[in-house]
Design a protein around this motif. Structure first.
Motif, PDB file in Angstrom:
ATOM      1  N   LEU A 147      42.017  43.875  23.272  1.00  0.00           N
ATOM      2  CA  LEU A 147      42.291  44.990  22.384  1.00  0.00           C
ATOM      3  C   LEU A 147      41.702  46.266  22.980  1.00  0.00           C
ATOM      4  N   VAL A 148      42.409  47.362  22.808  1.00  0.00           N
ATOM      5  CA  VAL A 148      41.927  48.666  23.247  1.00  0.00           C
ATOM      6  C   VAL A 148      42.035  49.633  22.082  1.00  0.00           C
ATOM      7  N   SER A 149      40.966  50.359  21.824  1.00  0.00           N
ATOM      8  CA  SER A 149      40.935  51.354  20.746  1.00  0.00           C
ATOM      9  C   SER A 149      40.810  52.742  21.359  1.00  0.00           C
ATOM     10  N   ARG A 150      41.653  53.648  20.884  1.00  0.00           N
ATOM     11  CA  ARG A 150      41.597  55.049  21.329  1.00  0.00           C
ATOM     12  C   ARG A 150      41.278  55.923  20.121  1.00  0.00           C
ATOM     13  N   ARG A 151      40.153  56.627  20.211  1.00  0.00           N
ATOM     14  CA  ARG A 151      39.693  57.451  19.094  1.00  0.00           C
ATOM     15  C   ARG A 151      39.632  58.916  19.505  1.00  0.00           C
ATOM     16  N   GLN A 152      40.138  59.773  18.621  1.00  0.00           N
ATOM     17  CA  GLN A 152      40.120  61.198  18.902  1.00  0.00           C
ATOM     18  C   GLN A 152      39.928  61.980  17.611  1.00  0.00           C
ATOM     19  N   TRP A 153      39.361  63.187  17.744  1.00  0.00           N
ATOM     20  CA  TRP A 153      39.236  64.081  16.601  1.00  0.00           C
ATOM     21  C   TRP A 153      40.605  64.637  16.239  1.00  0.00           C
ATOM     22  N   VAL A 154      40.885  64.730  14.940  1.00  0.00           N
ATOM     23  CA  VAL A 154      42.100  65.381  14.449  1.00  0.00           C
ATOM     24  C   VAL A 154      41.704  66.310  13.300  1.00  0.00           C
ATOM     25  N   ALA A 155      42.648  67.167  12.888  1.00  0.00           N
ATOM     26  CA  ALA A 155      42.432  68.106  11.780  1.00  0.00           C
ATOM     27  C   ALA A 155      41.208  68.983  12.010  1.00  0.00           C
ATOM     28  N   GLY A 156      41.097  69.519  13.222  1.00  0.00           N
ATOM     29  CA  GLY A 156      40.007  70.436  13.502  1.00  0.00           C
ATOM     30  C   GLY A 156      38.636  69.804  13.452  1.00  0.00           C
ATOM     31  N   GLY A 157      38.525  68.540  13.872  1.00  0.00           N
ATOM     32  CA  GLY A 157      37.233  67.873  13.900  1.00  0.00           C
ATOM     33  C   GLY A 157      36.788  67.311  12.573  1.00  0.00           C
ATOM     34  N   ARG A 158      37.714  67.193  11.621  1.00  0.00           N
ATOM     35  CA  ARG A 158      37.348  66.667  10.296  1.00  0.00           C
ATOM     36  C   ARG A 158      37.475  65.150  10.214  1.00  0.00           C
ATOM     37  N   TYR A 159      38.314  64.557  11.031  1.00  0.00           N
ATOM     38  CA  TYR A 159      38.530  63.102  10.996  1.00  0.00           C
ATOM     39  C   TYR A 159      38.627  62.556  12.419  1.00  0.00           C
ATOM     40  N   ILE A 160      38.228  61.301  12.570  1.00  0.00           N
ATOM     41  CA  ILE A 160      38.489  60.561  13.803  1.00  0.00           C
ATOM     42  C   ILE A 160      39.682  59.653  13.543  1.00  0.00           C
ATOM     43  N   GLU A 161      40.712  59.810  14.362  1.00  0.00           N
ATOM     44  CA  GLU A 161      41.872  58.921  14.291  1.00  0.00           C
ATOM     45  C   GLU A 161      41.674  57.793  15.297  1.00  0.00           C
ATOM     46  N   ASP A 162      41.776  56.569  14.821  1.00  0.00           N
ATOM     47  CA  ASP A 162      41.500  55.371  15.626  1.00  0.00           C
ATOM     48  C   ASP A 162      42.775  54.534  15.713  1.00  0.00           C
ATOM     49  N   THR A 163      43.307  54.388  16.925  1.00  0.00           N
ATOM     50  CA  THR A 163      44.484  53.543  17.139  1.00  0.00           C
ATOM     51  C   THR A 163      44.082  52.371  18.007  1.00  0.00           C
ATOM     52  N   MET A 164      44.233  51.156  17.462  1.00  0.00           N
ATOM     53  CA  MET A 164      43.863  49.943  18.190  1.00  0.00           C
ATOM     54  C   MET A 164      45.109  49.106  18.456  1.00  0.00           C
ATOM     55  N   GLU A 165      45.263  48.642  19.698  1.00  0.00           N
ATOM     56  CA  GLU A 165      46.420  47.852  20.090  1.00  0.00           C
ATOM     57  C   GLU A 165      45.995  46.732  21.034  1.00  0.00           C
ATOM     58  N   GLY A 166      46.781  45.673  21.065  1.00  0.00           N
ATOM     59  CA  GLY A 166      46.517  44.553  21.960  1.00  0.00           C
ATOM     60  C   GLY A 166      47.240  43.317  21.492  1.00  0.00           C
ATOM     61  N   THR A 167      46.674  42.153  21.793  1.00  0.00           N
ATOM     62  CA  THR A 167      47.294  40.891  21.387  1.00  0.00           C
ATOM     63  C   THR A 167      46.238  39.919  20.863  1.00  0.00           C
TER      64      THR A 167
END
Length: 219
Positions: free
Chosen positions: A90-110
């Protein structure tokens, strides 16, 4: 409506549009010629109260790309006393969104050859002084929503709780019933953090459902 009122409204709408497109909470607090926004002292109070602050800074070590080792215990139709299903693919990619108000976390794999996908948003409510966590996935039609206790800023580990109506992921005996859930986030250092999910089935003690160990992947 006279011209002065119209002009005032146009000015307010222009400011709101500019503010909503702003991408850096730190710059917003100090003001910047590059962004065209005024210093925080000149912003409307209703807007400045929603700027990212120290509660958001606590989450900064979570941003980045991560290898995830995830263990599934009492979920996906498995009993808590069965051996866990474990995947390291599994790989998770996290980034700030909405001007640094939230961390968006997308996890994908098998997992066992089947695709795994989940997206979540982690934030800090400046008015409630608590952390909040929302996730969606292709298994449940329910958004999993967790909130910390009010005024829990600064408490570690970060703990947030919620309730969902089970479709059977916690077991056939809980289908259609309310199951308590709790997420615990442990930020051990800049390169490792752990997310644990616990379930509380009706009339039973809390049990571990999943444990995800995040190790930073070097860019």
């Amino acid at each position: 409506m006279n011209r002065k009122v119209i002009g005032a409204l146009q000015g307010s709408l222009c400011f709101i549009a500019t503010a909503l497109s702003f991408s850096s909470g730190a710059l917003a607090q100090s003001g910047s010629a590059e962004t065209g926004l005024p210093p925080q002292s000149e912003m409307p109070k209703w807007f400045s109260r929603g700027l990212p602050g120290p509660g958001h800074a606590v989450l900064a070590p979570l941003v980045g790309t991560w290898r995830v080792q995830m263990s599934f215990y009492g979920t996906l139709g498995r009993s808590p006393d069965q051996p866990p299903l474990v995947t390291e693919d599994l790989v998770s990619r996290r980034q700030w969104v909405a001007g640094g108000r939230y961390i968006e976390d997308t996890m994908e794999g098998t997992l066992n050859g089947s695709p795994v996908w989940r997206k979540g948003w982690l934030g800090f409510s400046t008015m409630d002084r608590r952390y909040e966590w929302v996730t969606i996935d292709p298994v449940n039609t329910t958004m999993m929503y967790f909130t910390g206790a009010p005024n829990s800023e600064g408490q570690t580990p970060i703990t947030m709780s919620g309730v969902f109506t089970d479709q059977g992921v916690a077991g056939e005996e809980t289908v259609g019933k309310s199951v308590g859930m709790r997420t615990v986030i442990r930020i051990e250092n800049a390169d490792r953090n752990v997310f644990e999910l616990y379930f509380t089935r009706p009339g039973q003690k809390e049990t571990l459902a999943t444990r995800a160990i995040y190790t930073r992947l070097k860019e």
